[in-house]
Every structure is written in structure tokens, then in C-alpha cells.
Design a protein around this motif. Structure first.
Motif, short mmCIF file in Angstrom:
data_model
loop_
_atom_site.label_atom_id
_atom_site.label_comp_id
_atom_site.label_asym_id
_atom_site.label_seq_id
_atom_site.Cartn_x
_atom_site.Cartn_y
_atom_site.Cartn_z
N ALA A 1 24.41 35.87 45.84
CA ALA A 1 25.42 36.60 46.60
C ALA A 1 25.05 38.08 46.63
CB ALA A 1 26.80 36.41 45.97
N GLU A 2 25.33 38.71 47.72
CA GLU A 2 25.04 40.13 47.86
C GLU A 2 25.81 40.93 46.79
OE1 GLU A 2 26.12 43.68 51.05
OE2 GLU A 2 26.14 41.57 51.70
N GLY A 3 25.13 41.85 46.14
CA GLY A 3 25.77 42.75 45.19
C GLY A 3 26.00 42.19 43.81
N GLU A 4 25.34 41.07 43.46
CA GLU A 4 25.61 40.47 42.15
C GLU A 4 25.03 41.27 40.99
OE1 GLU A 4 23.41 36.81 40.80
OE2 GLU A 4 22.97 36.66 42.93
N LYS B 1 29.92 34.86 48.32
CA LYS B 1 29.19 35.43 49.44
C LYS B 1 28.77 36.87 49.13
CE LYS B 1 29.61 36.15 54.47
NZ LYS B 1 28.46 35.31 54.83
N ARG B 2 29.70 37.66 48.56
CA ARG B 2 29.42 39.06 48.29
C ARG B 2 30.29 39.57 47.15
NH1 ARG B 2 31.51 44.11 50.40
NH2 ARG B 2 33.10 42.89 51.51
N VAL C 1 32.12 42.58 45.72
CA VAL C 1 32.64 43.85 46.20
C VAL C 1 32.59 44.85 45.05
CG1 VAL C 1 34.62 45.05 47.20
CG2 VAL C 1 34.15 42.65 47.81
N THR D 1 32.24 46.19 39.63
CA THR D 1 32.86 45.08 40.35
C THR D 1 34.34 45.36 40.59
OG1 THR D 1 31.31 43.49 39.39
CG2 THR D 1 33.38 42.61 40.26
N ILE E 1 35.44 39.87 44.66
CA ILE E 1 34.37 38.99 45.14
C ILE E 1 34.83 38.31 46.44
CG2 ILE E 1 35.14 37.08 43.64
CD1 ILE E 1 32.11 36.29 43.50
N GLU E 2 33.95 38.37 47.41
CA GLU E 2 34.22 37.73 48.70
C GLU E 2 33.60 36.33 48.66
OE1 GLU E 2 33.31 38.29 53.50
OE2 GLU E 2 32.50 39.72 52.04
N THR F 1 36.34 33.56 55.30
CA THR F 1 36.18 34.13 53.96
C THR F 1 37.51 34.58 53.38
OG1 THR F 1 35.77 36.38 54.76
CG2 THR F 1 33.84 34.93 54.51
N THR G 1 38.78 37.28 49.93
CA THR G 1 38.36 38.19 48.87
C THR G 1 39.38 38.16 47.74
OG1 THR G 1 37.22 39.66 50.42
CG2 THR G 1 37.81 40.58 48.28
#
Length: 455
Positions: free
Chosen positions: A246-249, A338-339, A341, A347, A350-351, A368, A370
Motif C-alpha cells: 500500500a502506498e505510504g506504508e 490501498k494507502r 494516510v 500515520t 488508512i484508506e 474506498t 478511510t
């Protein structure tokens, strides 16, 4: 509840000090003598023993329950240990509700099986409390076996080899023995440092030495062990943790659930363990459940498990899912990360994308949601790190990223056996399955060494 719980972000000491001991007390208190006898009397002692057939270690369950019913808990312990020398821990952590107790005729007839796990604990605790050992080493054979990993598979293998008179050296990468039992089990399932007490009980037979802080591929090589010892057993666990993808993990606050559980198990003061106010756990197995429940017990206000499939697909049993719900954990299905946030690198949520089955395959719907979170735990499975195996010497065949073995636990490399989570088709997170693999590999090693003196 302490005011400190309302702090934002990840913080320690969210609860009043006395609450930690209460929250992490024994999940299933032991049966007393009267309770054990009454429960044992519920057993039908079925001639075909479906419970025994459902046990990976094939313990003679009707026999040990009858022994308890007749006032012989030590005899019951001997029956258990004959098949499963780590029967004490298995009684605490084995998912009996999906194994022996699910197969119990009482479950089919009444929806209330005999409490086999608790009876097993009653018997094994009696033997361990009394310091009663049931095995003596056979005459020394002069054979030396190296075991890599002091987890359930390695300990079971070492004990059975020691019974046969072989000398065993266990190489353990960590500073403590026990493997999953020491580092990976929820604290409320194995209280009072039971994992270490069980290791002491197992190794008391003699002939077993444990060499700590010795990692395969770093401190010892497989080729070196195979050249020095008469046989080698590989009982390593799963060192890698799967990524969320996931983006930004990489944001601060995204952590591995296994590391969180290990840190909690080793903590002397539970109030020193930091936990988020809002926690999200990604996964559907026992690790996810354990991380979620323990987050709640440490004082997290909101804990949510998100799983990409449905309730019926979760690896965690229905009983464990119900336990999580009873502790205030919300379980949401059909969601995949997915991402992450992040705000200022930390953190904040989370999306997740909703999923569905499409043409027999899992697919995202594009919709989606969040969830606010200051801490996200990854619990989506672990992977086997094969790099230490092939640093030198003959290459070991892998399949699906794990070691390929035959029905006796033999690998493709001469003199080398393997078992537990590191092998193909291993039943992950099941201590009892790892014990069976280690025990059976030990018998294969013994047969081989006895037949021609060589592995």
C-alpha cells in the motif's frame, strides 16, 4: 480508566497500573481436580475416537481422559507426552475448537464438546508441577545431531533424539528458546513464563545443549553443520513479514504485528508498551487477532481488524473472532489496504478499498473508505527467508518459497531434515503441527542412523 488513555498518537501507560495485570490474566484458568473429573466423565470414550484422528500429534485422547476420570493425572500426562512433549503449551494455544473438540461427538450431539484442551492442561500441569519425568535416555549412541531453531519443531525433534541416546546441539538465533511459544503467542494465553518452564522440562532429560545467538548463515553454515554432525534438522520459523503493498506504508506508526507481540511478551512492565489510541490491524489470522486484542487490553480506544475476504475465509477460528469481538475489537470484511494516510510522516489513517469475488477471483470494486488510525499493524502472513540455507554447500530444493521435504521430513540435501513452518505445506501458527513434524523427523533420523550409522 486512566485519563492518559485519551492522549492522541502512540503512547505508553494508557491504563491505571492495576488494570494491566487484570487484562492479561490467564485466558482460561486451569481446572481444579473436581472440575477435571466432572468434565472427563462427559467423554463417551468412542471406539473410533474422532478427536484423536483430528489431532495432528495423534494423542490417545480417550485414554488420557479416562485416566483423569479415574484419578490418575500423571498417567494421563504420560499418555500425552508420548505423542506430544510440548503438550502443556499446546493445551493452552492449540485451536482445539477446530481440531479435536470440533470432532468430538458431544459437539455434534449437543453443541458442547468435552473440553479436551483444558483437560490436557490439567494433566500436563500436574506432571510439570510435580517435576515428574517419564523418560530416560537410552544408552549413548555416540551420534551427534545439530538442530537449527529452539522452537516447537526443534525442541520436539531434540527431545525424541535425546530419548534414543543421541547428543543434540540446538542453534538458536535469539537469546531465549521457545520460538513461536516464547515470542509469538498472546501474553494472556501463556502466563507465568510458561514457555521457558516448558523448555526446562523438555531439556531436563539431558543430552540437549542450546547455543544461543547463533543464526544459520551468519554464525554457522549448513555445509559446516552437515560436515560436523551426523545429521541436521532445520526447524527455523518464518522470519519475513509480508508487505501491505500500500502506498505510504513506510510512515511512522505502521508496524509488524509479530514484532509488537514479541515485544509485549518480553516486556517486564506492560505499562511501558506504547499503543495507539486508534489501531487498525490488517489480516485475518491468529496474529491479527492476537495483535488486535492485546492492543485493546493495553488501552487502545478503537481497534479495527480489516480483512480482504469474508468472515468464513478468515484463518482465525470463529471462537477467536468472537473473543476479539468480546474485547471490543471491530472486525470488518471485504477490505484491502490501498494507502496509508500520513501527516508529517506519522500515520493518521488508512484508506482501504472494498473487495468482492469476481469470476472466482478477489477483485477491488474501486470504492474506498478511510479509517482514522495512529497505528497500523501488518498481520498478512510471514515468509520464509531461504538465504541462510544456501550461503555455502549443497543447495536445498525449495518449493513455493519453502523447503521441500518428503514424508519423513528429508530435504534434498544428504543428512538434512526439516520441519515446521519452514517447509512446504506447513500449517502455519499451529504449535501442535510443528511438534508432530519435529517428532517424526527425529524418528526418521534415528532409523537412518541405526540402520547404517550414516545419514
Amino acid at each position: 480508566m486512566a485519563q492518559s488513555q485519551h492522549r492522541e498518537g502512540i503512547a505508553a501507560g494508557r491504563l491505571a497500573p492495576p488494570q494491566y495485570a487484570d487484562n492479561f490474566s490467564d485466558l482460561h484458568p486451569p481446572l481444579d481436580r473436581h472440575e477435571a473429573v466432572v468434565e472427563a466423565d462427559r467423554c463417551y470414550f468412542c471406539y473410533d475416537a474422532p478427536c484423536m484422528q483430528a489431532c495432528p500429534t495423534e494423542i490417545d485422547i480417550p485414554l488420557f481422559i479416562r485416566q483423569i476420570a479415574t484419578g490418575n493425572p500423571l498417567g494421563a500426562a504420560r499418555t500425552i507426552f508420548d505423542q506430544n512433549i510440548l503438550g502443556g503449551m499446546c493445551a493452552r494455544v492449540c485451536p482445539t475448537e477446530t481440531l479435536c473438540e470440533e470432532a468430538c461427538v458431544r459437539e455434534a450431539a449437543e453443541g458442547k464438546p468435552v473440553q479436551i484442551g483444558r483437560l490436557q492442561r490439567y494433566a500436563t500441569d500436574a506432571a510439570m508441577t510435580a517435576g515428574r519425568q517419564f523418560y530416560e535416555r537410552a544408552a549413548p549412541t555416540g551420534k551427534r545431531i545439530a538442530v537449527v531453531g529452539a522452537g516447537p519443531a526443534g525442541l520436539a525433534c531434540a527431545h525424541r533424539l535425546a530419548v534414543h541416546g543421541h547428543d543434540v546441539t540446538i542453534f538458536e538465533a535469539r537469546p531465549k528458546p521457545g520460538g513461536l511459544n516464547e515470542y509469538g503467542i498472546a501474553a494472556y494465553k501463556a502466563t507465568d513464563d510458561f514457555a521457558r518452564a516448558e523448555v526446562d522440562y523438555v531439556t531436563e532429560i539431558g543430552g540437549i545443549a542450546i547455543d544461543y545467538d547463533k543464526a544459520l548463515g551468519r554464525d554457522v553454515s549448513l555445509a559446516g553443520l552437515a560436515a560436523t554432525y551426523d545429521a541436521v534438522f532445520l526447524g527455523m520459523g518464518l522470519a519475513g513479514v509480508n508487505a501491505l503493498r500500500a502506498e505510504g506504508e513506510e510512515a511512522q506508526g505502521v508496524e509488524n504485528a509479530v514484532d509488537f507481540i514479541a515485544g509485549l511478551r518480553q516486556a517486564r512492565d506492560l505499562s511501558s508498551i506504547p499503543v495507539g489510541r486508534r489501531v487498525v490491524v490488517i489480516g485475518g489470522g491468529m496474529t491479527a487477532i492476537d495483535a488486535a486484542i492485546q492492543s485493546k487490553l493495553l488501552g487502545a480506544e478503537e481497534v479495527t481488524i480489516c480483512y480482504r475476504r469474508g468472515k468464513e475465509h478468515m484463518n482465525a477460528s470463529a471462537m477467536e473472532q468472537d473473543l476479539a469481538a468480546s474485547k471490543g475489537v471491530l472486525i470488518r470484511h471485504w477490505l484491502q489496504p490501498k494507502r496509508v494516510v500520513a501527516e508529517g510522516g506519522r500515520t493518521a489513517g488508512i484508506e482501504l478499498e472494498y473487495t468482492e469475488m469476481r469470476d472466482g477471483r478477489l477483485a477491488g470494486t474501486g470504492e474506498t473508505v478511510t479509517i482514522e488510525a495512529d497505528q497500523v499493524f501488518k498481520a498478512i502472513g510471514q515468509s520464509f527467508d531461504a538465504a541462510p540455507l544456501n550461503g555455502s554447500g549443497e543447495r536445498i530444493a525449495l518449493e513455493g518459497g519453502r523447503i521441500r521435504v518428503d514424508q519423513d521430513g528429508r530435504t534434498s540435501m544428504a543428512k538434512v531434515w526439516a520441519g515446521g513452518d519452514c517447509v512446504v505445506d506447513a500449517r502455519e501458527d499451529l504449535t501442535v503441527a510443528a511438534v508432530a513434524a519435529g517428532r517424526d523427523a527425529a524418528e526418521s533420523i534415528h532409523r537412518t542412523l541405526s540402520a547404517n550409522g550414516r545419514a
